[in-house]
Design a protein around this motif. Structure first.
Motif, PDB file in Angstrom:
ATOM      1  N   ARG A 180       2.835 -10.328 -17.232  1.00 58.01           N
ATOM      2  CA  ARG A 180       3.242 -11.059 -18.442  1.00 58.01           C
ATOM      3  C   ARG A 180       2.109 -11.854 -19.088  1.00 58.01           C
ATOM      4  NH1 ARG A 180       6.361 -14.467 -14.424  1.00 58.01           N
ATOM      5  NH2 ARG A 180       5.111 -16.350 -14.086  1.00 58.01           N
ATOM      6  N   GLY A 181       0.881 -11.692 -18.626  1.00 54.75           N
ATOM      7  CA  GLY A 181      -0.214 -12.466 -19.172  1.00 54.75           C
ATOM      8  C   GLY A 181      -0.549 -12.091 -20.617  1.00 54.75           C
ATOM      9  N   ILE A 182      -1.098 -13.056 -21.366  1.00 53.55           N
ATOM     10  CA  ILE A 182      -1.487 -12.872 -22.766  1.00 53.55           C
ATOM     11  C   ILE A 182      -2.973 -13.203 -22.890  1.00 53.55           C
ATOM     12  CG2 ILE A 182      -1.132 -13.649 -25.136  1.00 53.55           C
ATOM     13  CD1 ILE A 182       1.730 -14.320 -24.393  1.00 53.55           C
ATOM     14  N   THR A 183      -3.746 -12.291 -23.484  1.00 53.43           N
ATOM     15  CA  THR A 183      -5.181 -12.486 -23.660  1.00 53.43           C
ATOM     16  C   THR A 183      -5.459 -13.093 -25.030  1.00 53.43           C
ATOM     17  OG1 THR A 183      -5.626 -10.583 -22.229  1.00 53.43           O
ATOM     18  CG2 THR A 183      -7.423 -11.337 -23.643  1.00 53.43           C
ATOM     19  N   VAL A 184      -6.250 -14.181 -25.037  1.00 57.23           N
ATOM     20  CA  VAL A 184      -6.604 -14.863 -26.284  1.00 57.23           C
ATOM     21  C   VAL A 184      -8.086 -15.219 -26.250  1.00 57.23           C
ATOM     22  CG1 VAL A 184      -4.284 -15.812 -26.663  1.00 57.23           C
ATOM     23  CG2 VAL A 184      -5.946 -17.107 -25.305  1.00 57.23           C
ATOM     24  N   HIS A 185      -8.614 -15.524 -27.416  1.00 53.37           N
ATOM     25  CA  HIS A 185     -10.005 -15.974 -27.521  1.00 53.37           C
ATOM     26  C   HIS A 185     -10.110 -17.386 -26.936  1.00 53.37           C
ATOM     27  CE1 HIS A 185     -14.049 -16.307 -29.131  1.00 53.37           C
ATOM     28  NE2 HIS A 185     -13.721 -17.519 -29.595  1.00 53.37           N
ATOM     29  N   LEU A 207      -0.120 -18.801 -28.299  1.00 50.19           N
ATOM     30  CA  LEU A 207       0.521 -18.196 -29.462  1.00 50.19           C
ATOM     31  C   LEU A 207       1.395 -19.196 -30.206  1.00 50.19           C
ATOM     32  CD1 LEU A 207       1.594 -14.705 -28.040  1.00 50.19           C
ATOM     33  CD2 LEU A 207      -0.488 -15.320 -29.296  1.00 50.19           C
ATOM     34  N   GLU A 208       1.863 -20.219 -29.514  1.00 50.19           N
ATOM     35  CA  GLU A 208       2.686 -21.242 -30.158  1.00 50.19           C
ATOM     36  C   GLU A 208       1.846 -22.327 -30.812  1.00 50.19           C
ATOM     37  OE1 GLU A 208       3.066 -20.237 -27.063  1.00 50.19           O
ATOM     38  OE2 GLU A 208       4.869 -18.989 -27.279  1.00 50.19           O
ATOM     39  N   GLY A 209       0.527 -22.234 -30.718  1.00 52.85           N
ATOM     40  CA  GLY A 209      -0.345 -23.229 -31.323  1.00 52.85           C
ATOM     41  C   GLY A 209      -0.704 -24.384 -30.429  1.00 52.85           C
ATOM     42  N   PRO A 229       2.291 -17.216 -20.107  1.00 53.72           N
ATOM     43  CA  PRO A 229       3.077 -17.911 -21.139  1.00 53.72           C
ATOM     44  C   PRO A 229       4.072 -18.905 -20.573  1.00 53.72           C
ATOM     45  CG  PRO A 229       3.742 -15.609 -20.948  1.00 53.72           C
ATOM     46  CD  PRO A 229       2.508 -15.764 -20.111  1.00 53.72           C
ATOM     47  N   GLN A 230       4.494 -18.737 -19.337  1.00 53.71           N
ATOM     48  CA  GLN A 230       5.414 -19.697 -18.724  1.00 53.71           C
ATOM     49  C   GLN A 230       4.692 -20.924 -18.180  1.00 53.71           C
ATOM     50  OE1 GLN A 230       7.987 -17.803 -15.880  1.00 53.71           O
ATOM     51  NE2 GLN A 230       8.611 -16.181 -17.297  1.00 53.71           N
ATOM     52  N   ASP A 231       3.382 -20.800 -17.937  1.00 55.00           N
ATOM     53  CA  ASP A 231       2.562 -21.917 -17.468  1.00 55.00           C
ATOM     54  C   ASP A 231       1.157 -21.736 -18.023  1.00 55.00           C
ATOM     55  OD1 ASP A 231       1.414 -24.050 -16.212  1.00 55.00           O
ATOM     56  OD2 ASP A 231       1.475 -23.193 -14.196  1.00 55.00           O
ATOM     57  N   PRO A 232       0.885 -22.212 -19.257  1.00 56.54           N
ATOM     58  CA  PRO A 232      -0.412 -21.955 -19.881  1.00 56.54           C
ATOM     59  C   PRO A 232      -1.610 -22.488 -19.110  1.00 56.54           C
ATOM     60  CG  PRO A 232       1.191 -22.708 -21.511  1.00 56.54           C
ATOM     61  CD  PRO A 232       1.808 -22.905 -20.162  1.00 56.54           C
ATOM     62  N   SER A 233      -1.395 -23.449 -18.214  1.00 55.75           N
ATOM     63  CA  SER A 233      -2.520 -23.952 -17.429  1.00 55.75           C
ATOM     64  C   SER A 233      -2.969 -22.958 -16.357  1.00 55.75           C
ATOM     65  CB  SER A 233      -2.150 -25.282 -16.769  1.00 55.75           C
ATOM     66  OG  SER A 233      -1.070 -25.109 -15.859  1.00 55.75           O
ATOM     67  N   ARG A 234      -2.194 -21.930 -16.147  1.00 56.44           N
ATOM     68  CA  ARG A 234      -2.556 -20.884 -15.177  1.00 56.44           C
ATOM     69  C   ARG A 234      -3.279 -19.774 -15.932  1.00 56.44           C
ATOM     70  NH1 ARG A 234       1.837 -17.949 -11.165  1.00 56.44           N
ATOM     71  NH2 ARG A 234       0.338 -17.210  -9.604  1.00 56.44           N
ATOM     72  N   VAL A 235      -4.582 -19.671 -15.701  1.00 54.10           N
ATOM     73  CA  VAL A 235      -5.413 -18.746 -16.471  1.00 54.10           C
ATOM     74  C   VAL A 235      -6.179 -17.840 -15.522  1.00 54.10           C
ATOM     75  CG1 VAL A 235      -5.641 -20.353 -18.390  1.00 54.10           C
ATOM     76  CG2 VAL A 235      -7.333 -20.382 -16.552  1.00 54.10           C
TER      77      VAL A 235
END
Length: 277
Positions: A180-185, A207-209, A229-235
């Protein structure tokens, strides 16, 4: 009810199968299995004692069976209980003046859990369950008692080391990010709160800003990051050989020992299941 030649009995308990009937504190206590129905005397309309049974007829507004029957081979005991029931019967007048029935049920297994299992820490509860459920099969099952006890003693250490390897290599994080991970800059910066020259923090926008600052385990090879997305601090930073090196190093420290300590359990299980195949 038919006449009896015996004197009225007191405190008679009539038992038949799963049914037990007695009179207590001015009410009829009719227990069947785990449920007890308490019938006030004003709710009883008539009592009938025959050769091998006792039947209690209730008024139709009791919201229960209007006839309750218990079978018993001793006619005198059934007649004695019938006499006790007749003694608590009285004319209640209108149905609204009759006290209601009461039902009580008990648990199928009213066992008290030990305080260590009920109030202890999660690891303490797991350890106690492992002792209670794991030691008897290890000793009694026909696959060699010494091998079973040896495997039972080493298995927790083996599982703990394998779990430590998963944490060190971040295998669980890789699995979550793959699902479920999302890749962003993202932008990488030196960690001001760390003395290490290679430690860094990563800043990105979800994605939510939402602005997020996290600390990845490794520096990514691109200005990108994958977050949960459920825990953005987990990268998870995209790497090539670096992650594989960390995984191999962690496996040499903990994974090999975890496998070695778990081998006796696999051998014991193979000897136990071997005859079935």
């Amino acid at each position: 009810m038919g006449e009896s030649n015996t004197a009225p009995a007191k405190g008679v308990v009539l038992a038949g199968g799963r049914t037990r009937v007695r009179v207590e504190q001015g009410a009829l206590h009719w227990r069947r299995g785990r449920t007890t129905v308490v019938v006030p005397g004003m709710r009883i309309r008539r009592v009938e004692a025959t050769e091998k049974s006792l039947t209690v007829l209730l008024f139709e507004d009791t919201q229960a069976d209007t006839a309750m029957t218990v079978r018993h081979r001793d006619r005198d005991r059934a007649a004695g209980l019938g006499t006790e029931i007749e003694a608590i019967m009285s004319d209640a007048g209108p149905s609204l003046n009759r006290p209601p029935l009461q039902r009580h049920s008990v648990r199928p297994w009213p066992l008290r859990m030990p305080a260590g299992l009920r109030d202890g820490s999660p690891w303490r509860r797991r350890a106690l369950w492992y002792v209670v459920l794991g030691l008897p099969p290890a000793v009694w099952l026909p696959a060699g008692p010494f091998l079973g006890v040896f495997a039972w003693l080493l298995l927790p250490a083996g599982v703990a080391l394998l779990r430590l390897w998963v944490i060190m290599a971040e295998l669980d994080t890789w699995w979550v990010m793959w699902r479920r991970g999302i890749t962003v800059h993202a932008s990488y910066e030196a960690d001001p709160g760390s003395e290490g020259t290679h430690d860094c923090v990563v800043r990105f926008r979800t994605l939510e800003g939402q602005e997020v600052t996290a600390r990845p385990a490794l520096r990514g090879r691109r200005d990108e990051v994958r977050y949960d997305p459920q825990d953005p601090s987990r990268v998870l930073a995209p790497t090539r050989v670096a992650w594989l090196g960390v995984a191999l190093a962690a496996f040499s420290l903990t994974g090999l020992w975890g496998i070695a300590l778990s081998i006796p359990a696999f051998v014991w299980l193979a000897e136990l299941l071997g005859p079935a195949f």
